[in-house]
Motif scaffolding. Structure first.
Motif, PDB file in Angstrom:
ATOM      1  N   GLU A 331       0.803  -1.217   0.000  1.00 50.18           N
ATOM      2  CA  GLU A 331       0.000   0.000   0.000  1.00 50.18           C
ATOM      3  C   GLU A 331       0.840   1.273   0.000  1.00 50.18           C
ATOM      4  N   SER A 332       2.151   1.132   0.010  1.00 50.52           N
ATOM      5  CA  SER A 332       3.010   2.322  -0.076  1.00 50.52           C
ATOM      6  C   SER A 332       3.353   2.674  -1.521  1.00 50.52           C
ATOM      7  N   VAL A 333       2.957   1.815  -2.461  1.00 53.55           N
ATOM      8  CA  VAL A 333       3.265   2.045  -3.881  1.00 53.55           C
ATOM      9  C   VAL A 333       2.072   2.701  -4.564  1.00 53.55           C
ATOM     10  N   PRO A 334       2.262   3.874  -5.170  1.00 50.52           N
ATOM     11  CA  PRO A 334       1.147   4.550  -5.855  1.00 50.52           C
ATOM     12  C   PRO A 334       0.616   3.732  -7.037  1.00 50.52           C
ATOM     13  N   VAL A 335      -0.649   3.947  -7.376  1.00 49.95           N
ATOM     14  CA  VAL A 335      -1.286   3.271  -8.508  1.00 49.95           C
ATOM     15  C   VAL A 335      -0.776   3.905  -9.806  1.00 49.95           C
ATOM     16  N   PRO A 336      -0.405   3.107 -10.799  1.00 46.64           N
ATOM     17  CA  PRO A 336       0.039   3.683 -12.074  1.00 46.64           C
ATOM     18  C   PRO A 336      -1.091   4.435 -12.778  1.00 46.64           C
ATOM     19  N   ILE A 337      -0.702   5.316 -13.710  1.00 48.12           N
ATOM     20  CA  ILE A 337      -1.722   5.939 -14.563  1.00 48.12           C
ATOM     21  C   ILE A 337      -1.931   5.118 -15.824  1.00 48.12           C
ATOM     22  N   GLY A 338      -1.098   4.106 -16.038  1.00 44.03           N
ATOM     23  CA  GLY A 338      -1.414   3.074 -17.003  1.00 44.03           C
ATOM     24  C   GLY A 338      -0.931   3.286 -18.416  1.00 44.03           C
ATOM     25  N   VAL A 339      -1.798   2.941 -19.349  1.00 45.13           N
ATOM     26  CA  VAL A 339      -1.461   2.942 -20.768  1.00 45.13           C
ATOM     27  C   VAL A 339      -2.433   3.855 -21.508  1.00 45.13           C
ATOM     28  N   PRO A 340      -2.091   4.298 -22.709  1.00 46.63           N
ATOM     29  CA  PRO A 340      -2.954   5.248 -23.421  1.00 46.63           C
ATOM     30  C   PRO A 340      -4.301   4.648 -23.813  1.00 46.63           C
ATOM     31  N   CYS A 341      -5.323   5.483 -23.779  1.00 51.48           N
ATOM     32  CA  CYS A 341      -6.603   5.116 -24.374  1.00 51.48           C
ATOM     33  C   CYS A 341      -6.413   5.055 -25.895  1.00 51.48           C
ATOM     34  N   ASP A 342      -7.320   4.385 -26.594  1.00 48.61           N
ATOM     35  CA  ASP A 342      -7.197   4.273 -28.051  1.00 48.61           C
ATOM     36  C   ASP A 342      -7.107   5.659 -28.680  1.00 48.61           C
ATOM     37  N   GLY A 343      -6.171   5.805 -29.590  1.00 50.35           N
ATOM     38  CA  GLY A 343      -6.013   7.062 -30.306  1.00 50.35           C
ATOM     39  C   GLY A 343      -5.171   8.087 -29.574  1.00 50.35           C
ATOM     40  N   GLU A 344      -4.704   7.738 -28.363  1.00 46.91           N
ATOM     41  CA  GLU A 344      -3.888   8.660 -27.565  1.00 46.91           C
ATOM     42  C   GLU A 344      -2.444   8.135 -27.494  1.00 46.91           C
ATOM     43  N   SER A 345      -1.541   8.985 -27.081  1.00 48.21           N
ATOM     44  CA  SER A 345      -0.160   8.561 -26.846  1.00 48.21           C
ATOM     45  C   SER A 345       0.398   9.286 -25.636  1.00 48.21           C
ATOM     46  N   LEU A 346       1.247   8.582 -24.885  1.00 53.52           N
ATOM     47  CA  LEU A 346       1.949   9.150 -23.741  1.00 53.52           C
ATOM     48  C   LEU A 346       3.436   9.100 -24.039  1.00 53.52           C
ATOM     49  N   LEU A 347       4.101  10.217 -23.888  1.00 50.06           N
ATOM     50  CA  LEU A 347       5.542  10.283 -24.144  1.00 50.06           C
ATOM     51  C   LEU A 347       6.239  10.814 -22.898  1.00 50.06           C
ATOM     52  N   VAL A 348       7.229  10.072 -22.422  1.00 48.95           N
ATOM     53  CA  VAL A 348       8.057  10.525 -21.306  1.00 48.95           C
ATOM     54  C   VAL A 348       9.362  11.034 -21.908  1.00 48.95           C
ATOM     55  N   LEU A 349       9.542  12.350 -21.864  1.00 50.52           N
ATOM     56  CA  LEU A 349      10.678  12.980 -22.523  1.00 50.52           C
ATOM     57  C   LEU A 349      11.634  13.606 -21.521  1.00 50.52           C
ATOM     58  N   ASP A 350      12.909  13.454 -21.811  1.00 45.62           N
ATOM     59  CA  ASP A 350      13.962  14.080 -21.010  1.00 45.62           C
ATOM     60  C   ASP A 350      14.739  14.994 -21.942  1.00 45.62           C
ATOM     61  N   ASP A 351      14.576  16.306 -21.728  1.00 46.89           N
ATOM     62  CA  ASP A 351      15.199  17.299 -22.613  1.00 46.89           C
ATOM     63  C   ASP A 351      14.795  17.084 -24.068  1.00 46.89           C
ATOM     64  N   GLY A 352      13.507  16.735 -24.269  1.00 49.70           N
ATOM     65  CA  GLY A 352      12.968  16.654 -25.613  1.00 49.70           C
ATOM     66  C   GLY A 352      13.146  15.330 -26.318  1.00 49.70           C
ATOM     67  N   VAL A 353      13.858  14.385 -25.697  1.00 49.82           N
ATOM     68  CA  VAL A 353      14.034  13.062 -26.317  1.00 49.82           C
ATOM     69  C   VAL A 353      13.458  12.008 -25.385  1.00 49.82           C
ATOM     70  N   PRO A 354      13.004  10.861 -25.928  1.00 47.17           N
ATOM     71  CA  PRO A 354      12.405   9.836 -25.073  1.00 47.17           C
ATOM     72  C   PRO A 354      13.349   9.371 -23.974  1.00 47.17           C
ATOM     73  N   ALA A 355      12.835   9.331 -22.762  1.00 51.00           N
ATOM     74  CA  ALA A 355      13.615   8.830 -21.630  1.00 51.00           C
ATOM     75  C   ALA A 355      13.750   7.322 -21.754  1.00 51.00           C
ATOM     76  N   PRO A 356      14.843   6.744 -21.261  1.00 47.10           N
ATOM     77  CA  PRO A 356      14.977   5.286 -21.304  1.00 47.10           C
ATOM     78  C   PRO A 356      13.922   4.620 -20.415  1.00 47.10           C
ATOM     79  N   VAL A 357      13.683   3.351 -20.638  1.00 50.33           N
ATOM     80  CA  VAL A 357      12.737   2.605 -19.804  1.00 50.33           C
ATOM     81  C   VAL A 357      13.146   2.740 -18.345  1.00 50.33           C
ATOM     82  N   GLY A 358      12.192   3.158 -17.522  1.00 48.21           N
ATOM     83  CA  GLY A 358      12.468   3.365 -16.111  1.00 48.21           C
ATOM     84  C   GLY A 358      13.020   4.736 -15.780  1.00 48.21           C
ATOM     85  N   GLY A 359      13.387   5.501 -16.820  1.00 47.99           N
ATOM     86  CA  GLY A 359      13.939   6.829 -16.597  1.00 47.99           C
ATOM     87  C   GLY A 359      12.850   7.853 -16.359  1.00 47.99           C
ATOM     88  N   ILE A 360      13.164   8.859 -15.550  1.00 45.91           N
ATOM     89  CA  ILE A 360      12.205   9.900 -15.212  1.00 45.91           C
ATOM     90  C   ILE A 360      12.275  11.025 -16.245  1.00 45.91           C
TER      91      ILE A 360
END
Length: 524
Positions: A331-360
């Motif tokens: 119960e100390s771990v927050p719930v994820p926000i998950g995966v994109p709904c159809d037609g949507e995309s989520l991008l985690v960017l670090d200085d404008g380029v995709p962050a590596p897996v696990g990177g903030i």
């Protein structure tokens, strides 16, 4: 293919005009009645000069008549602008001046506000959604009874793609008008009905206020499915037991709200084991739901499906989802926000380029839900809606996130809640999650305040406790010390009876920052 939101009602009328569409207090409307009422109002608006693309302000309580009014605006070819009728006249006037509505629609809850708007020098044409309205400075041009003689068929008018303007808080104190199109909403509704399996026999809650974008999901997904929308009265507030009784008595199959409502119901123990037998799914969006609260709900309602939705107003209702598979083991771990709904995309960017897996990195959103931008404010639009790595248009959320090996995205807090204190970089969301795990905490908020000292930003925590519980600051601090490094501990604490909320029911963090901000010294 459905091209306009009002078409959803017409399609449901064709399936069953006698089916109940709206339930609010003592008033109900069938789909046939809703169609006719919205068409008659559309004629009244056209008669008062509303043309395709015009805006119509709506200052009214959440009732069946008000929902019909929203559809009537769309049938007249306009875009509606919902305004909180509890707003101060000065703030509402800023919204009205920006939107320049041709007509304002109001009910008796907004009489004082409309009078205040007139007092602000605004020249208004007012339509009453109930009995005729009058104040010291205005009188309504028409009322509900005047519509009975108008045609029950839709007027012949075009319908531009702008469906409504939703005004959100602006950092400069001037509300920002987010433009939402028919296409934006229809894309989300199409996904949601398929994902949740919404059907005509559903009884869906309508909890958020109409000026809050989450209400858009409740209204249009319900009407698209030919289901019943049960409007939750604002008078319930955060009364946990009355809210639980509403869910129970109305035999709701879906509940959707901001997390603070779920937190109150859990903390006041308003939900019994195997309560709400009709409830099939429970959804939340708008802020983080503490994992201990989620676990409480899931243990009490093993028959229900639980889904976290995430997305800002600028991306229309929600852009991602996470169906919680089981009661969280940790119960100390927050719930994820998950995966994109159809037609949507989520991008985690670090200085404008995709962050590596696990990177903030900072979270950006792309896809079908993106608003065209801010009403008549190209500068703010260009700052928030930018070009992505592949040239696609994306929205800068201001949230920190990371994606795991499975592509599931985890929210880590706001970029503006990442502070530097005592030489360390600290994410306030992590501190808040730790405080929320302490037994007896009803809700909490952690904010950073610049106190002008050598340590940089001071971490401050406000919290409230479960009724009948004693949790002094010293004890809470001791327990939190066991969960996070000492450098992350709040320096200032305050126990409150309840945390302040904004008009959308979220914790009012700016108000808390002001509360913790030191008083200016004499002579400054």
């Amino acid at each position: 293919m459905t091209e306009r939101l009002q078409d959803l009602v017409t399609q449901s009328v064709e399936r069953d005009p006698e089916a109940t569409a709206l339930v609010g207090g003592d008033e109900t409307m069938t789909y046939g009645e809703l169609e006719a009422a919205s068409n008659r109002l559309a004629h009244a608006l056209v008669d008062r000069g509303v043309k395709p693309g015009d805006r119509v302000g709506v200052l009214a309580a959440k009732t069946p008549a008000t929902i019909a009014a929203l559809l009537g605006v769309l049938r007249a070819g306009g875009a509606y602008v919902p305004v909180d009728s509890a707003s101060p006249a000065a703030r509402a006037a800023r919204i009205v001046r920006a939107a320049e509505p041709t007509v304002l629609l109001a009910d008796d809850t907004a009489t004082g506000l409309v009078d205040g708007l007139a007092g602000e020098g605004l020249d208004l044409t007012v339509g009453a959604l109930g009995e005729p309205l009058s104040g010291e400075r205005f009188a309504s041009a028409f009322a509900r009874a005047d519509l009975a003689s108008l045609p029950a068929e839709a007027p012949a008018t075009s319908s531009p793609d702008l469906a409504h303007l939703l005004f959100t808080s602006g950092s400069t104190g001037v509300p920002k008008g987010v433009m939402i199109t028919h296409e934006n909403v229809l894309a989300f509704v199409d996904w949601a009905i398929r994902h949740f399996g919404t059907k005509a026999s559903d009884r869906v809650s309508g909890h958020p206020p109409l000026h809050f974008d989450l209400s858009t999901f409740d209204i249009y997904a319900t009407l698209a499915a030919g289901a019943q929308l049960h409007l939750v009265p604002a008078s319930l507030g955060l009364d946990a037991r009355r809210t639980a009784a509403f869910i129970r008595d109305h035999e709701l199959t879906q509940w959707f709200s901001v997390p603070s409502v779920l937190t109150y119901l859990a903390r006041f123990d308003a939900v019994a084991e195997n309560d709400f037998p009709a409830l099939e799914r429970l959804l939340w969006c708008g802020e983080v739901l503490p994992t201990p609260v989620l676990a409480h709900w899931m243990r009490r309602l093993p028959h229900a499906r639980f889904t976290n939705l995430y997305g800002p107003t600028e991306a229309t209702i929600a852009s991602s989802y996470y169906d919680v598979p089981a009661v969280p083991a940790d119960e100390s771990v927050p719930v994820p926000i998950g995966v994109p709904c159809d037609g949507e995309s989520l991008l985690v960017l670090d200085d404008g380029v995709p962050a590596p897996v696990g990177g903030i990195g900072e979270l950006y959103i792309g896809g079908v839900g993106l608003s065209p931008g801010y009403w008549r404010d190209q500068e703010k639009t260009d700052a928030a809606f930018v070009a992505g790595p592949d040239g696609e248009r994306i929205y800068k959320t201001g949230d920190l996130a990371r994606a795991d090996d499975d592509g599931v995205v985890h929210f880590l807090g706001r970029t503006d809640s990442q502070i530097k204190s005592r030489g360390y970089r600290i994410e306030l969301g992590e501190v808040e999650s730790a405080v929320n795990t302490v037994p007896g905490v009803r809700e909490c908020a952690v904010v950073g305040v610049d106190t002008g000292g050598f340590e940089g930003t001071t971490i401050c925590c406000a919290y409230s406790v479960v009724e009948g519980t004693e949790l002094p600051v010293a004890e809470l601090r001791k327990q939190v010390t066991a969960l996070i490094p000492r450098y992350m501990l709040p320096a200032r604490w305050e126990a409150l009876d309840g945390l302040p909320k904004n008009v959308n029911g979220k914790i009012d963090r700016p108000a808390l920052r002001e509360r913790f901000r030191p008083a200016p010294k004499e002579g400054t």
